[in-house]
Design a protein around this motif. Structure first.
Motif, PDB file in Angstrom:
ATOM      1  N   LEU A 128      36.350  37.874  58.091  1.00  0.00           N
ATOM      2  CA  LEU A 128      36.723  36.480  57.652  1.00  0.00           C
ATOM      3  C   LEU A 128      35.302  35.984  57.483  1.00  0.00           C
ATOM      4  O   LEU A 128      35.418  34.608  56.085  1.00  0.00           O
ATOM      5  N   TYR A 129      34.129  36.324  57.916  1.00  0.00           N
ATOM      6  CA  TYR A 129      33.466  35.658  57.252  1.00  0.00           C
ATOM      7  C   TYR A 129      33.158  35.763  56.063  1.00  0.00           C
ATOM      8  O   TYR A 129      32.367  34.686  55.130  1.00  0.00           O
ATOM      9  N   TRP A 130      32.971  37.335  55.408  1.00  0.00           N
ATOM     10  CA  TRP A 130      33.179  37.356  54.187  1.00  0.00           C
ATOM     11  C   TRP A 130      34.196  36.235  53.694  1.00  0.00           C
ATOM     12  O   TRP A 130      33.476  35.610  52.047  1.00  0.00           O
ATOM     13  N   LEU A 131      35.557  36.551  53.455  1.00  0.00           N
ATOM     14  CA  LEU A 131      36.134  35.403  53.230  1.00  0.00           C
ATOM     15  C   LEU A 131      35.589  34.219  52.547  1.00  0.00           C
ATOM     16  O   LEU A 131      35.888  33.156  52.015  1.00  0.00           O
ATOM     17  N   LEU A 132      34.951  33.666  53.858  1.00  0.00           N
ATOM     18  CA  LEU A 132      34.577  31.913  54.207  1.00  0.00           C
ATOM     19  C   LEU A 132      33.616  32.087  53.535  1.00  0.00           C
ATOM     20  O   LEU A 132      33.277  31.074  52.581  1.00  0.00           O
ATOM     21  N   PHE A 133      32.525  32.665  53.446  1.00  0.00           N
ATOM     22  CA  PHE A 133      31.403  32.254  52.881  1.00  0.00           C
ATOM     23  C   PHE A 133      30.557  33.025  52.019  1.00  0.00           C
ATOM     24  O   PHE A 133      29.519  33.142  51.009  1.00  0.00           O
ATOM     25  N   LYS A 134      31.287  34.221  51.769  1.00  0.00           N
ATOM     26  CA  LYS A 134      30.930  34.780  50.426  1.00  0.00           C
ATOM     27  C   LYS A 134      31.713  35.018  48.971  1.00  0.00           C
ATOM     28  O   LYS A 134      31.729  35.822  48.159  1.00  0.00           O
ATOM     29  N   ARG A 135      32.570  34.302  48.733  1.00  0.00           N
ATOM     30  CA  ARG A 135      33.378  33.263  47.835  1.00  0.00           C
ATOM     31  C   ARG A 135      32.474  33.775  46.599  1.00  0.00           C
ATOM     32  O   ARG A 135      32.985  34.490  45.891  1.00  0.00           O
ATOM     33  N   ASN A 136      31.478  33.739  46.572  1.00  0.00           N
ATOM     34  CA  ASN A 136      30.630  33.823  45.236  1.00  0.00           C
ATOM     35  C   ASN A 136      31.007  35.152  44.843  1.00  0.00           C
ATOM     36  O   ASN A 136      30.880  35.748  43.616  1.00  0.00           O
ATOM     37  N   ILE A 137      30.565  36.450  45.548  1.00  0.00           N
ATOM     38  CA  ILE A 137      30.469  37.605  45.298  1.00  0.00           C
ATOM     39  C   ILE A 137      31.771  38.082  44.923  1.00  0.00           C
ATOM     40  O   ILE A 137      32.018  38.636  43.833  1.00  0.00           O
ATOM     41  N   TYR A 138      32.696  38.104  45.406  1.00  0.00           N
ATOM     42  CA  TYR A 138      34.298  37.940  44.988  1.00  0.00           C
ATOM     43  C   TYR A 138      34.875  37.476  43.753  1.00  0.00           C
ATOM     44  O   TYR A 138      35.840  38.526  42.816  1.00  0.00           O
ATOM     45  N   MET A 139      34.820  35.798  43.605  1.00  0.00           N
ATOM     46  CA  MET A 139      35.171  36.063  42.824  1.00  0.00           C
ATOM     47  C   MET A 139      34.467  36.273  41.615  1.00  0.00           C
ATOM     48  O   MET A 139      34.723  35.937  40.947  1.00  0.00           O
ATOM     49  N   SER A 140      33.202  36.025  41.872  1.00  0.00           N
ATOM     50  CA  SER A 140      32.251  36.382  40.232  1.00  0.00           C
ATOM     51  C   SER A 140      33.378  37.572  39.808  1.00  0.00           C
ATOM     52  O   SER A 140      32.816  37.788  38.563  1.00  0.00           O
ATOM     53  N   SER A 141      33.470  38.653  40.173  1.00  0.00           N
ATOM     54  CA  SER A 141      34.317  40.022  40.143  1.00  0.00           C
ATOM     55  C   SER A 141      35.974  39.813  39.375  1.00  0.00           C
ATOM     56  O   SER A 141      36.911  39.950  38.905  1.00  0.00           O
ATOM     57  N   GLY A 142      36.100  38.009  39.386  1.00  0.00           N
ATOM     58  CA  GLY A 142      37.348  38.053  39.093  1.00  0.00           C
ATOM     59  C   GLY A 142      38.714  37.941  40.625  1.00  0.00           C
ATOM     60  O   GLY A 142      40.190  37.822  39.495  1.00  0.00           O
ATOM     61  N   LEU A 143      38.307  38.277  41.664  1.00  0.00           N
ATOM     62  CA  LEU A 143      38.799  38.178  42.807  1.00  0.00           C
ATOM     63  C   LEU A 143      39.178  37.054  43.371  1.00  0.00           C
ATOM     64  O   LEU A 143      38.608  36.074  43.737  1.00  0.00           O
ATOM     65  N   SER A 144      39.927  36.441  43.479  1.00  0.00           N
ATOM     66  CA  SER A 144      40.852  35.291  44.620  1.00  0.00           C
ATOM     67  C   SER A 144      40.518  35.788  46.100  1.00  0.00           C
ATOM     68  O   SER A 144      41.110  36.740  46.383  1.00  0.00           O
ATOM     69  N   ALA A 145      40.839  34.331  46.612  1.00  0.00           N
ATOM     70  CA  ALA A 145      41.005  34.868  47.457  1.00  0.00           C
ATOM     71  C   ALA A 145      42.254  35.912  48.086  1.00  0.00           C
ATOM     72  O   ALA A 145      41.909  36.217  49.333  1.00  0.00           O
ATOM     73  N   TYR A 146      43.071  35.168  47.957  1.00  0.00           N
ATOM     74  CA  TYR A 146      44.528  36.441  48.329  1.00  0.00           C
ATOM     75  C   TYR A 146      44.015  37.471  47.910  1.00  0.00           C
ATOM     76  O   TYR A 146      44.050  38.412  48.732  1.00  0.00           O
ATOM     77  N   SER A 147      43.422  38.561  46.760  1.00  0.00           N
ATOM     78  CA  SER A 147      43.557  38.871  46.177  1.00  0.00           C
ATOM     79  C   SER A 147      42.287  39.957  47.200  1.00  0.00           C
ATOM     80  O   SER A 147      42.746  41.360  47.509  1.00  0.00           O
ATOM     81  N   PHE A 148      41.397  39.001  47.232  1.00  0.00           N
ATOM     82  CA  PHE A 148      40.437  39.395  48.395  1.00  0.00           C
ATOM     83  C   PHE A 148      40.508  40.122  49.486  1.00  0.00           C
ATOM     84  O   PHE A 148      40.664  41.128  50.475  1.00  0.00           O
ATOM     85  N   MET A 149      41.758  38.987  50.727  1.00  0.00           N
ATOM     86  CA  MET A 149      42.725  39.817  51.783  1.00  0.00           C
ATOM     87  C   MET A 149      43.263  40.167  51.035  1.00  0.00           C
ATOM     88  O   MET A 149      43.682  41.225  52.555  1.00  0.00           O
ATOM     89  N   LYS A 150      44.018  40.840  50.393  1.00  0.00           N
ATOM     90  CA  LYS A 150      45.535  42.009  50.428  1.00  0.00           C
ATOM     91  C   LYS A 150      44.276  42.878  50.615  1.00  0.00           C
ATOM     92  O   LYS A 150      44.864  43.643  50.635  1.00  0.00           O
ATOM     93  N   SER A 151      43.396  42.778  49.274  1.00  0.00           N
ATOM     94  CA  SER A 151      42.296  44.087  49.118  1.00  0.00           C
ATOM     95  C   SER A 151      42.096  44.276  50.836  1.00  0.00           C
ATOM     96  O   SER A 151      42.134  45.711  51.075  1.00  0.00           O
ATOM     97  N   ILE A 152      41.143  44.062  51.382  1.00  0.00           N
ATOM     98  CA  ILE A 152      40.176  43.978  52.370  1.00  0.00           C
ATOM     99  C   ILE A 152      41.211  44.447  53.896  1.00  0.00           C
ATOM    100  O   ILE A 152      41.797  45.874  54.624  1.00  0.00           O
ATOM    101  N   SER A 153      42.951  44.086  53.637  1.00  0.00           N
ATOM    102  CA  SER A 153      43.435  43.990  54.467  1.00  0.00           C
ATOM    103  C   SER A 153      44.065  45.780  54.476  1.00  0.00           C
ATOM    104  O   SER A 153      44.407  46.194  55.497  1.00  0.00           O
ATOM    105  N   LYS A 154      44.609  45.670  52.873  1.00  0.00           N
ATOM    106  CA  LYS A 154      45.013  47.211  52.613  1.00  0.00           C
ATOM    107  C   LYS A 154      43.946  48.271  53.489  1.00  0.00           C
ATOM    108  O   LYS A 154      44.083  48.902  53.791  1.00  0.00           O
ATOM    109  N   GLY A 155      43.217  47.766  52.989  1.00  0.00           N
ATOM    110  CA  GLY A 155      41.427  49.255  53.981  1.00  0.00           C
ATOM    111  C   GLY A 155      41.563  49.147  55.085  1.00  0.00           C
ATOM    112  O   GLY A 155      41.364  49.831  56.185  1.00  0.00           O
ATOM    113  N   PHE A 156      41.107  47.986  55.905  1.00  0.00           N
ATOM    114  CA  PHE A 156      41.730  47.654  57.009  1.00  0.00           C
ATOM    115  C   PHE A 156      42.304  48.460  58.097  1.00  0.00           C
ATOM    116  O   PHE A 156      41.782  48.457  59.303  1.00  0.00           O
ATOM    117  N   PHE A 157      43.717  48.083  57.573  1.00  0.00           N
ATOM    118  CA  PHE A 157      44.611  49.108  58.872  1.00  0.00           C
ATOM    119  C   PHE A 157      44.869  50.322  58.085  1.00  0.00           C
ATOM    120  O   PHE A 157      46.084  50.984  58.496  1.00  0.00           O
TER     121      PHE A 157
END
Length: 264
Positions: free
Chosen positions: A232-261
């Motif tokens: 959640l910290y990454w989602l809120l405060f590291k947006r510049n990292i994942y968005m620089s690679s073309g990932l939206s917040a939704y895509s980021f959460m979908k990807s990390i959730s898939k791995g997390f579970f």
């Protein structure tokens, strides 16, 4: 105290990596290739001291497996982790053993590096390694007491690291395992190696595959509760990292959730 450098590498045609890495100490090399063999020989370092090398070729795969094999074949009291993209400091052994002589109860001491591959700064003073510092430490900074890790049955996690398809973080897992068992972890500001430019074997940008692996490794490192908060910290405060690679917040959460579970 005795000292070994532990080098993990792949597909080396000969033993020249020892010279290319500026090894000035006893060394164990694990070369993941297409055959199994063991070669032992002596060489003379820059100071005229005779050093011993154990060069292991293996058909096994995985960086953590390679490092664990090196540990099992080591004989030194203190070991330094090394990859195939480093130029080791001439006085590295002396610097490292001096730190352990000052802290005989230390299980692991991380040092600084000279970086030619990325821009990175390191703390300038000696300190204990806390939780946040552990997460920021790379394997190339790591030295450890082989006896203390062995007594506490602490090894590199062979489900993590290059060659597993699960991304990195194996060094952070090892350090967190030390911390959970109450072992002493320190940082010293002395540079023990220069990291040379080169392509990573596993990092190819902050894409969906990376983020999926990041979600999985975060849970393995931190557990479900702390791991979820960290993501959640990454989602809120590291947006510049994942968005620089073309990932939206939704895509980021979908990807990390898939791995997390995921179960791997």
């Amino acid at each position: 105290m005795t000292f070994n450098i532990l080098i993990s590498c792949m597909h080396q045609a000969d033993t020249s990596i020892i010279e290319r890495s500026n090894v000035q100490s006893d060394v164990v090399v694990v070369n993941q290739c297409d055959h199994d063999s063991v070669e032992e020989f002596d060489f003379v370092n820059k100071k005229g001291k005779t050093c011993h090398a154990k060069f292991i070729c293996t058909t096994e795969r995985g960086l953590s497996k390679s490092r664990n094999m090196a540990i099992r074949n080591a004989w030194g009291d203190v070991c330094q982790i090394c990859d195939d993209d480093e130029w080791l400091a001439d006085d590295g052994e002396e610097v490292i053993l001096r730190a352990y002589a000052e802290n005989p109860d230390a299980a692991l001491i991380a040092f600084s590096l000279i970086r030619k591959d990325i821009v990175k700064t390191y703390p300038v003073g000696k300190r204990s390694l806390g939780f946040i510092q552990i997460l920021k430490t790379s394997s190339l900074q790591v030295t450890f007491s082989r006896n203390l890790l062995g007594k506490n049955d602490i090894w590199f996690d062979e489900k993590m690291g290059s060659g597993t398809g699960n991304g990195g973080g194996e060094e952070n897992k090892l350090m967190l395992d030390c911390r959970r068992k109450g072992l002493k972890l320190l940082y010293y500001p002395d540079a023990i190696a220069t990291v040379l430019p080169g392509a990573s074997n596993w990092f190819h940008g902050y894409d969906r595959v990376y983020m999926e692996n990041f979600g999985w490794s975060t849970r393995r490192l931190l557990g479900p509760r702390v791991g979820f908060v960290y993501l959640l910290y990454w989602l809120l405060f590291k947006r510049n990292i994942y968005m620089s690679s073309g990932l939206s917040a939704y895509s980021f959460m979908k990807s990390i959730s898939k791995g997390f579970f995921s179960e791997r």
